[in-house]
Design an enzyme around this catalytic site. Structure first.
Site, PDB file in Angstrom:
ATOM      1  N   ASP A 204      16.437 -10.661  46.140  1.00 45.26           N
ATOM      2  CA  ASP A 204      17.325 -11.103  47.226  1.00 45.26           C
ATOM      3  C   ASP A 204      16.488 -11.865  48.251  1.00 45.26           C
ATOM      4  O   ASP A 204      16.682 -11.745  49.457  1.00 45.26           O
ATOM      5  CB  ASP A 204      18.024  -9.906  47.876  1.00 45.26           C
ATOM      6  CG  ASP A 204      19.145 -10.340  48.823  1.00 45.26           C
ATOM      7  OD1 ASP A 204      19.651 -11.470  48.676  1.00 45.26           O
ATOM      8  OD2 ASP A 204      19.508  -9.560  49.726  1.00 45.26           O
ATOM      9  N   ASP A 220      13.573  -5.881  53.157  1.00 46.46           N
ATOM     10  CA  ASP A 220      14.828  -5.648  52.449  1.00 46.46           C
ATOM     11  C   ASP A 220      14.600  -5.637  50.924  1.00 46.46           C
ATOM     12  O   ASP A 220      15.176  -6.438  50.194  1.00 46.46           O
ATOM     13  CB  ASP A 220      15.830  -6.743  52.836  1.00 46.46           C
ATOM     14  CG  ASP A 220      17.266  -6.302  52.651  1.00 46.46           C
ATOM     15  OD1 ASP A 220      17.476  -5.158  52.229  1.00 46.46           O
ATOM     16  OD2 ASP A 220      18.169  -7.125  52.921  1.00 46.46           O
TER      17      ASP A 220
HETATM   18  N1  LIG Z   1      10.301  -3.266  59.466  1.00 51.84           N
HETATM   19  C1  LIG Z   1      11.024  -4.006  60.283  1.00 51.84           C
HETATM   20  N2  LIG Z   1      10.546  -4.369  61.492  1.00 51.84           N
HETATM   21  C2  LIG Z   1      11.283  -5.107  62.341  1.00 51.84           C
HETATM   22  N3  LIG Z   1      12.525  -5.537  62.077  1.00 51.84           N
HETATM   23  C3  LIG Z   1      13.063  -5.210  60.893  1.00 51.84           C
HETATM   24  C4  LIG Z   1      12.350  -4.427  59.938  1.00 51.84           C
HETATM   25  N4  LIG Z   1      13.145  -4.260  58.861  1.00 51.84           N
HETATM   26  C5  LIG Z   1      14.287  -4.891  59.123  1.00 51.84           C
HETATM   27  N5  LIG Z   1      14.263  -5.486  60.336  1.00 51.84           N
HETATM   28  C6  LIG Z   1      15.344  -6.255  60.968  1.00 51.84           C
HETATM   29  O1  LIG Z   1      16.581  -5.728  60.542  1.00 51.84           O
HETATM   30  C7  LIG Z   1      17.329  -6.711  59.820  1.00 51.84           C
HETATM   31  C8  LIG Z   1      18.041  -6.051  58.640  1.00 51.84           C
HETATM   32  O2  LIG Z   1      17.121  -5.486  57.763  1.00 51.84           O
HETATM   33  P1  LIG Z   1      17.345  -5.552  56.196  1.00 51.84           P
HETATM   34  O3  LIG Z   1      17.479  -6.967  55.779  1.00 51.84           O
HETATM   35  O4  LIG Z   1      16.283  -4.736  55.571  1.00 51.84           O
HETATM   36  O5  LIG Z   1      18.713  -4.760  56.053  1.00 51.84           O
HETATM   37  P2  LIG Z   1      20.124  -5.221  55.458  1.00 51.84           P
HETATM   38  O6  LIG Z   1      20.983  -4.047  55.398  1.00 51.84           O
HETATM   39  O7  LIG Z   1      19.934  -6.039  54.242  1.00 51.84           O
HETATM   40  O8  LIG Z   1      20.716  -6.104  56.537  1.00 51.84           O
HETATM   41  P3  LIG Z   1      21.566  -7.408  56.241  1.00 51.84           P
HETATM   42  O9  LIG Z   1      22.772  -6.945  55.520  1.00 51.84           O
HETATM   43  O10 LIG Z   1      21.804  -7.909  57.625  1.00 51.84           O
HETATM   44  O11 LIG Z   1      20.670  -8.294  55.391  1.00 51.84           O
HETATM   45  C9  LIG Z   1      16.315  -7.745  59.406  1.00 51.84           C
HETATM   46  O12 LIG Z   1      16.909  -9.005  59.281  1.00 51.84           O
HETATM   47  C10 LIG Z   1      15.307  -7.709  60.525  1.00 51.84           C
HETATM   48  O13 LIG Z   1      15.729  -8.511  61.595  1.00 51.84           O
HETATM   49 MG   LIG Z   2      18.685  -8.227  54.669  1.00 55.74          MG
END
Ligand SMILES: Nc1ncnc2c1ncn2[C@@H]1O[C@H](COP(=O)(O)OP(=O)(O)OP(=O)(O)O)[C@@H](O)[C@H]1O
Ligand SMILES: [Mg+2]
Length: 269
Positions: A204, A220
């Site tokens: 992804d 992610d």
């Molecule tokens: N380790 C981290 N440190 C700082 N910010 C983070 C971290 N992990 C995630 N984020 C923030 O949180 C957001 C969402 O994280 P992630 O993509 O892992 O989850 P998601 O459920 O797939 O969210 P989405 O559906 O919005 O893609 C990221 O785009 C980022 O801005």
């Molecule tokens: Mg994401």
């Protein structure tokens, strides 16, 4: 000890004192929990709250603050660790809607033999999958948030950004890149090392799942699959296509995705 009180009275007083202490402790706990969890209460269910309490009790977390992001499958919160530094807490939402999507990425992964179709169990496995994938990437020295702890559907990892102030790193799509061509090459290299060393395909990957913090950081990774997965090559191709599309828009003269896939899959043979 005051005179005139018999054994029986003493025991009663002692019992009462213990009850009062227990009640005070409960109130203190409630107050602490209320302070720590102000933001999440009402958003997450009781088993999830219990998982957060466990992380608080075993010292992984000292407090939990506001959401950094509220996504479709998870919310990411800023927590505070034992050292008082920011830490990222990803809480996977328990929904049934995503089950089929998750199964596509979890079935055929030898690390998760028996896939449980009950939603809550599946979400726990999904969170564990992200934790294990982070460990694999990290062990292969591919930059991802360092995994710290996991309890059920609550994953704690390194906070990417300024851990002192708690300001998160920007997404690649919003970052000001000093040299897009260097970043493109670096990301292709990360994909290649991901495949060859970590034996993972992100599946992804795009400018939305890469943070920029003095270089690219993959995030992610719950849906990342082992290279032996039936669809691994298809996902690898798609990841590279997304990255190429993004960097072409920035004016980078990107290599054909087919050529990169061929190169990655034939390397090390
Ligand atoms: N380790 C981290 N440190 C700082 N910010 C983070 C971290 N992990 C995630 N984020 C923030 O949180 C957001 C969402 O994280 P992630 O993509 O892992 O989850 P998601 O459920 O797939 O969210 P989405 O559906 O919005 O893609 C990221 O785009 C980022 O801005
Ligand atoms: Mg994401």
């Amino acid at each position: 000890m005051s005179k005139g009180l018999g054994d029986c009275d003493m025991r009663r007083i002692d019992t009462k004192r213990k009850l009062i202490e227990a009640e005070l402790e409960r109130r203190r706990m409630r107050q602490r929990d209320a302070d720590d969890l102000k933001v999440v209460e009402g958003v997450i269910d009781t088993p999830t709250l219990k998982a957060v309490y466990k992380l608080l009790n075993r010292g992984t977390l000292r407090a939990l603050y506001g959401a950094v992001s509220t996504g479709k499958e998870a919310n990411v919160y800023r927590g505070i660790d034992a050292q008082g530094k920011a830490i990222a807490v990803k809480i996977y939402r328990v929904t049934t809607a995503e089950s089929d999507f998750m199964l596509e990425y979890i079935v055929g992964d030898p690390r998760f033999g028996r896939v449980r179709r009950r939603s809550r169990a599946l979400i726990t496995q999904w969170a564990m999958k992200e934790f294990k994938n982070l460990q694999r990437y990290h062990a292969a020295r591919i930059r991802v948030p360092v995994p710290v702890d996991i309890q059920r559907n609550v994953l704690v990892m390194e906070f990417i950004g300024d851990a002192e102030s708690g300001v998160p790193a920007p997404l690649l799509k919003d970052a000001e890149l000093p040299s897009p061509v260097d970043t493109y090459n670096e990301i292709v290299d990360m994909i290649e090392r991901g495949y060859r060393v970590a034996q993972l395909v992100h599946a992804d990957l795009s400018e939305y799942n890469i943070l920029w913090w003095d270089g690219p950081v993959f995030i992610d990774v719950s849906q990342a699959v082992l290279t032996g997965h039936d669809n691994a090559t298809r996902y690898l191709y798609r990841d590279i296509q997304n990255i190429s599309r993004f960097f072409r828009k920035l004016g980078v003269d990107t290599e054909e995705p087919e050529v990169i896939v061929q190169h990655i899959m034939s390397s090390g043979e």
